[in-house]
Scaffold this motif. Structure first.
Motif, PDB file in Angstrom:
ATOM      1  N   GLN A  54      28.154 -14.770  27.745  1.00 23.76           N
ATOM      2  CA  GLN A  54      28.474 -15.808  27.440  1.00 23.76           C
ATOM      3  C   GLN A  54      29.687 -15.684  26.089  1.00 23.76           C
ATOM      4  O   GLN A  54      29.538 -14.696  25.366  1.00 23.76           O
ATOM      5  CB  GLN A  54      27.478 -16.832  26.709  1.00 23.76           C
ATOM      6  CG  GLN A  54      26.546 -17.230  27.412  1.00 23.76           C
ATOM      7  CD  GLN A  54      25.284 -17.917  26.361  1.00 23.76           C
ATOM      8  OE1 GLN A  54      25.411 -18.481  25.386  1.00 23.76           O
ATOM      9  NE2 GLN A  54      24.158 -18.258  27.189  1.00 23.76           N
ATOM     10  N   ALA A  55      30.859 -16.228  26.442  1.00 26.13           N
ATOM     11  CA  ALA A  55      31.936 -16.135  25.727  1.00 26.13           C
ATOM     12  C   ALA A  55      31.613 -16.387  24.338  1.00 26.13           C
ATOM     13  O   ALA A  55      32.254 -15.651  23.295  1.00 26.13           O
ATOM     14  CB  ALA A  55      33.168 -16.848  26.238  1.00 26.13           C
ATOM     15  N   GLU A  56      30.794 -17.325  23.805  1.00 28.98           N
ATOM     16  CA  GLU A  56      30.529 -17.642  22.632  1.00 28.98           C
ATOM     17  C   GLU A  56      29.494 -16.671  21.891  1.00 28.98           C
ATOM     18  O   GLU A  56      29.659 -16.397  20.579  1.00 28.98           O
ATOM     19  CB  GLU A  56      29.657 -18.972  22.583  1.00 28.98           C
ATOM     20  CG  GLU A  56      30.448 -20.050  22.986  1.00 28.98           C
ATOM     21  CD  GLU A  56      30.517 -20.252  24.655  1.00 28.98           C
ATOM     22  OE1 GLU A  56      30.831 -21.273  25.295  1.00 28.98           O
ATOM     23  OE2 GLU A  56      29.741 -19.255  25.139  1.00 28.98           O
ATOM     24  N   ILE A  57      28.989 -15.652  22.685  1.00 23.89           N
ATOM     25  CA  ILE A  57      28.124 -14.519  22.040  1.00 23.89           C
ATOM     26  C   ILE A  57      28.793 -13.103  22.046  1.00 23.89           C
ATOM     27  O   ILE A  57      29.167 -12.459  21.056  1.00 23.89           O
ATOM     28  CB  ILE A  57      26.815 -14.683  22.593  1.00 23.89           C
ATOM     29  CG1 ILE A  57      26.153 -15.963  22.475  1.00 23.89           C
ATOM     30  CG2 ILE A  57      25.869 -13.594  22.039  1.00 23.89           C
ATOM     31  CD1 ILE A  57      24.804 -15.950  23.188  1.00 23.89           C
ATOM     32  N   GLY A  58      28.991 -12.794  23.238  1.00 25.65           N
ATOM     33  CA  GLY A  58      29.337 -11.473  23.460  1.00 25.65           C
ATOM     34  C   GLY A  58      28.475 -10.249  23.262  1.00 25.65           C
ATOM     35  O   GLY A  58      27.541 -10.681  22.780  1.00 25.65           O
ATOM     36  N   LEU A  59      28.960  -9.183  23.459  1.00 31.24           N
ATOM     37  CA  LEU A  59      28.182  -7.945  23.128  1.00 31.24           C
ATOM     38  C   LEU A  59      27.630  -7.783  21.787  1.00 31.24           C
ATOM     39  O   LEU A  59      26.484  -7.526  21.268  1.00 31.24           O
ATOM     40  CB  LEU A  59      28.781  -6.785  23.755  1.00 31.24           C
ATOM     41  CG  LEU A  59      29.039  -6.569  25.259  1.00 31.24           C
ATOM     42  CD1 LEU A  59      29.479  -5.496  25.586  1.00 31.24           C
ATOM     43  CD2 LEU A  59      27.544  -6.895  26.096  1.00 31.24           C
ATOM     44  N   GLU A  60      28.769  -7.971  20.966  1.00 32.01           N
ATOM     45  CA  GLU A  60      28.492  -7.851  19.343  1.00 32.01           C
ATOM     46  C   GLU A  60      27.502  -8.878  18.785  1.00 32.01           C
ATOM     47  O   GLU A  60      26.619  -8.557  18.248  1.00 32.01           O
ATOM     48  CB  GLU A  60      29.843  -7.820  18.688  1.00 32.01           C
ATOM     49  CG  GLU A  60      29.526  -7.386  17.178  1.00 32.01           C
ATOM     50  CD  GLU A  60      30.980  -7.412  16.357  1.00 32.01           C
ATOM     51  OE1 GLU A  60      31.053  -7.490  15.369  1.00 32.01           O
ATOM     52  OE2 GLU A  60      32.047  -7.587  17.212  1.00 32.01           O
ATOM     53  N   GLY A  61      27.588  -9.953  19.257  1.00 31.75           N
ATOM     54  CA  GLY A  61      26.835 -11.238  18.636  1.00 31.75           C
ATOM     55  C   GLY A  61      25.323 -10.832  19.343  1.00 31.75           C
ATOM     56  O   GLY A  61      24.502 -10.949  18.635  1.00 31.75           O
ATOM     57  N   TYR A  62      25.305 -10.566  20.528  1.00 30.93           N
ATOM     58  CA  TYR A  62      24.101 -10.257  21.314  1.00 30.93           C
ATOM     59  C   TYR A  62      23.267  -8.996  20.473  1.00 30.93           C
ATOM     60  O   TYR A  62      21.975  -9.118  20.152  1.00 30.93           O
ATOM     61  CB  TYR A  62      24.089  -9.772  22.850  1.00 30.93           C
ATOM     62  CG  TYR A  62      23.053  -9.632  23.493  1.00 30.93           C
ATOM     63  CD1 TYR A  62      22.268 -10.428  24.318  1.00 30.93           C
ATOM     64  CD2 TYR A  62      22.280  -8.447  23.268  1.00 30.93           C
ATOM     65  CE1 TYR A  62      20.936 -10.388  24.981  1.00 30.93           C
ATOM     66  CE2 TYR A  62      21.139  -8.018  24.001  1.00 30.93           C
ATOM     67  CZ  TYR A  62      20.457  -9.269  24.786  1.00 30.93           C
ATOM     68  OH  TYR A  62      19.366  -8.639  25.324  1.00 30.93           O
ATOM     69  N   ASP A  63      24.175  -8.165  20.230  1.00 30.80           N
ATOM     70  CA  ASP A  63      23.273  -6.913  19.481  1.00 30.80           C
ATOM     71  C   ASP A  63      22.847  -7.239  18.081  1.00 30.80           C
ATOM     72  O   ASP A  63      21.751  -6.830  17.702  1.00 30.80           O
ATOM     73  CB  ASP A  63      24.171  -5.911  19.448  1.00 30.80           C
ATOM     74  CG  ASP A  63      24.476  -5.277  20.857  1.00 30.80           C
ATOM     75  OD1 ASP A  63      23.852  -5.388  21.609  1.00 30.80           O
ATOM     76  OD2 ASP A  63      25.546  -4.432  21.025  1.00 30.80           O
ATOM     77  N   LYS A  64      23.634  -7.989  17.401  1.00 35.95           N
ATOM     78  CA  LYS A  64      23.065  -8.515  16.246  1.00 35.95           C
ATOM     79  C   LYS A  64      21.874  -9.060  16.232  1.00 35.95           C
ATOM     80  O   LYS A  64      20.736  -9.226  15.528  1.00 35.95           O
ATOM     81  CB  LYS A  64      24.108  -9.411  15.439  1.00 35.95           C
ATOM     82  CG  LYS A  64      25.287  -8.454  14.844  1.00 35.95           C
ATOM     83  CD  LYS A  64      26.317  -9.421  14.279  1.00 35.95           C
ATOM     84  CE  LYS A  64      27.658  -8.525  13.678  1.00 35.95           C
ATOM     85  NZ  LYS A  64      28.649  -9.343  13.221  1.00 35.95           N
TER      86      LYS A  64
END
Length: 622
Positions: free
Chosen positions: A563-573
């Motif tokens: 999802q563009a709103e999350i991305g890998l960085e947001g997911y990992d957090k």
């Protein structure tokens, strides 16, 4: 008083019966409905008690065309307090003890409770805890709280003592004494559990049925299971039959608000028949699915599932039966007519009067389940309930049933790169048995729980998601759940979020779509080439694709990191938030009493193990 000769009472019960003003042993639910309204022709009744010389109304009871509407005068009493259980005995427990919390022995308050009961006209109601073939139990309650007895008679198997074969020897008893909530417990909901060799006693100091009539009985069943090495699971169960007559049985577990009741509901649709998979919280764009002919649902259980060894077979699958004779159904999601026609018809035109809680009841009118009681802040009560006897549910399954899939539900908050959270679960995760046990060990209570007085942030419901109702040792229940999984290798496991998938609001749609998907596959097995390891090893596998009725679900719902709103960085957090929470919760189980396999799984969690390391401990049968 001849009817009382049919009972074999303990010394405490006999003392109360002998000294009270009057005893009524109800012979039917219809009699209890009449008593709930004060044994009169009036259409409303106030449940009132004298509190230090001041009369306080606790509950308003109203006669409606379709049953009795019960409304509490306090917002606080409209939901269960998760910290209401206190243990009075000296048997092994990890729960708060009365003497430690209140700095005195329970015997003093117990005698005051009996003194108060001596002054009352009482209902003495026999019932079977755990269903028709369960355990003999008894309610002792003031007659003016007959609505409570009526509700309990709907949840557990009511016994007409005139029709009962043999003597009735209670193994559990509930003493209902509402005024002490004010005079001793500073307004709090408290149920004191006292386990003795002779009987399991519950002293209920509040009038909301959740902590005692519902979860107190659950605690009694868990106590028996802890002694006899079996579990009453916190789960719903449904047999799903496809239009092509394939069948699959799904047992859905989870904390309160985790979607147990919803697993037995039909898919909610728009007026044009379309299904909204989810809505993007930022763009407000909605994504739809069409399922022309949904599966038939045959409900098995709603909240409490007996997994007694007496009913297990050689299939190497878990075998279950319902632990209740009626269901405590939450209807907060039904906000208008036509949301859930299947249940709306039952509630509106029942074959016998129902008990409605936290719903606006007008005398002599029909109680409508989308008209929720308004709390003092002007918003609808988030916990409206109906007590529905399971005999009134069409196509209900009554015989022991093998479980094909055990799902676990989690209430998840929104997750974005700017506001990361544990809402990183995709619509469906396939998890190996070791992770299935770990999720039941941690049992996240989840986001915005409507059923209980909740706290902020991510909290745990405790082992099995039933720990708030248990009185024993956490590690004992952890071991029982692990043994259950080890003994059922052909039952498989999935993880399903509700409310949000990343930046999409989804409600309970993931479990409804998953139910249709799993049933249509015709098998609970998954081939590895259809699975993708989740970015967080705690989430097992994602699906590479998910197709229902010829339509694919967007990958954004299956793998939130895209999802563009999350991305890998947001997911990992978000994954770190989830991992840190798991580590905090599992550490308490790392004790010498823990099963050796359980120790290995816990060590994997604490050491950020890979998915393969979990699979090495307990293989997953594809």
């Amino acid at each position: 008083m001849d009817v009382l000769s049919r009972f074999k009472f303990t010394e405490n019960i006999s003392k109360v019966i002998k000294n009270c003003k009057e005893v009524t042993v109800p012979k039917s639910r219809a009699e209890l409905v009449s008593m709930a309204l004060g044994d009169s022709d009036t259409d409303s009744f106030e449940v009132e008690y004298d509190i230090n010389g001041t009369p306080i109304t606790e509950v308003n009871v109203v006669r409606c065309k379709n049953g009795v509407a019960v409304n509490y005068t306090s917002d606080y009493m409209r939901r269960r307090d998760p910290d209401s259980l206190i243990v009075a005995d000296e048997l092994p427990t990890d729960k708060p003890k009365f003497k430690d919390v209140y700095k005195e022995d329970f015997s003093r308050l117990k005698e005051k409770t009996f003194d108060w009961l001596f002054e009352q006209k009482l209902i003495v109601m026999p019932f079977m805890a755990g269903g028709k073939d369960g355990y003999e139990a008894l309610l002792i309650a003031p007659k003016n709280a007959a609505f409570f007895a009526c509700g309990l008679a709907g949840l557990q198997h009511f016994v007409n003592i005139d029709e009962y074969k043999g003597d009735f020897t209670p193994k559990a008893v509930i003493y209902l004494a509402p005024p002490f909530r004010h005079t001793y417990f500073d307004g709090k909901q408290v149920v004191v559990h006292n386990r003795t060799q002779e009987i399991y006693e519950m002293y209920s100091y509040n009038l909301y049925p959740g902590p005692s009539a519902k979860k107190g009985i659950y605690g009694f069943l868990l106590d028996i299971g802890e002694k006899e090495n079996w579990v009453t699971a916190h789960a719903s169960a449904v047999k799903v039959v496809t239009p092509y007559e394939n069948e699959i049985v799904i047992m859905h577990e989870g904390a309160s608000g985790g979607g147990k009741s919803e697993m037995g509901e039909n898919i909610h649709r728009e007026q044009d028949g379309k299904i909204i998979i989810g809505q993007n919280l930022e763009s407000k764009e909605k994504f739809y699915l069409n399922i022309a002919e949904p599966c038939e649902l045959q409900p098995i259980a709603d909240d409490m599932v007996l997994c007694n060894p007496k009913i297990q077979n050689d299939s190497k699958k878990l075998v279950i039966t319902d632990a209740e004779d009626g269901w405590f159904l939450r209807v907060d999601h039904i906000k208008e007519y036509g949301t859930e026609p299947f249940y709306e018809k039952i509630y509106t035109q029942p074959s016998e009067p129902l008990i409605f809680l936290n719903l606006q009841g007008v005398p002599k009118s029909t109680c409508l389940i989308w008209e929720h009681t308004i709390d003092s802040d002007g918003t609808p009560c988030p916990n409206p309930r109906v007590i529905l006897p399971r005999r009134m549910v069409p196509n209900v399954v009554n015989e022991p049933t093998e479980v094909d899939v055990r799902s676990f539900g989690v209430r998840t908050p929104p997750c974005t790169a700017n506001q990361p959270s544990y809402g990183i679960l995709g619509m469906l995760h396939i998890i190996p048995p070791a992770l299935a046990w770990l999720w039941r060990l941690v049992a996240p209570r989840g986001h915005n729980n409507p059923s209980i007085i909740d706290s902020e942030g991510m909290t745990s419901e405790g082992v099995g998601s039933y720990w708030p109702f248990a009185t024993g040792k956490m590690v004992n229940h952890a071991n029982l759940l692990l043994e259950q999984i080890l003994n059922s290798p052909y039952t498989r496991y999935v993880l399903i979020p509700n409310q949000h998938v990343g930046a999409y609001k989804v409600g309970f749609m993931p479990q409804w779509i998953t139910r249709e998907y799993l049933a249509r596959r015709g098998s609970a097995k998954f081939k590895l080439d259809h699975l993708v390891p989740a970015r967080s090893s705690l989430l097992g596998y994602c699906l590479e694709s998910l197709k229902v009725d010829g339509q694919y679900v967007r990958k954004a719902f299956l793998r939130p990191e895209v999802q563009a709103e999350i991305g890998l960085e947001g997911y990992d957090k978000g994954a770190k938030i989830l991992s840190d929470f798991f580590k905090r919760e599992v550490a308490k189980f790392n004790t010498p009493e823990m099963h050796p396999i359980g120790k290995r799984i816990i060590e994997c969690c604490l050491n950020d193990a890979t998915l393969e390391e979990y699979l090495d401990i307990i293989p997953m049968r594809y």
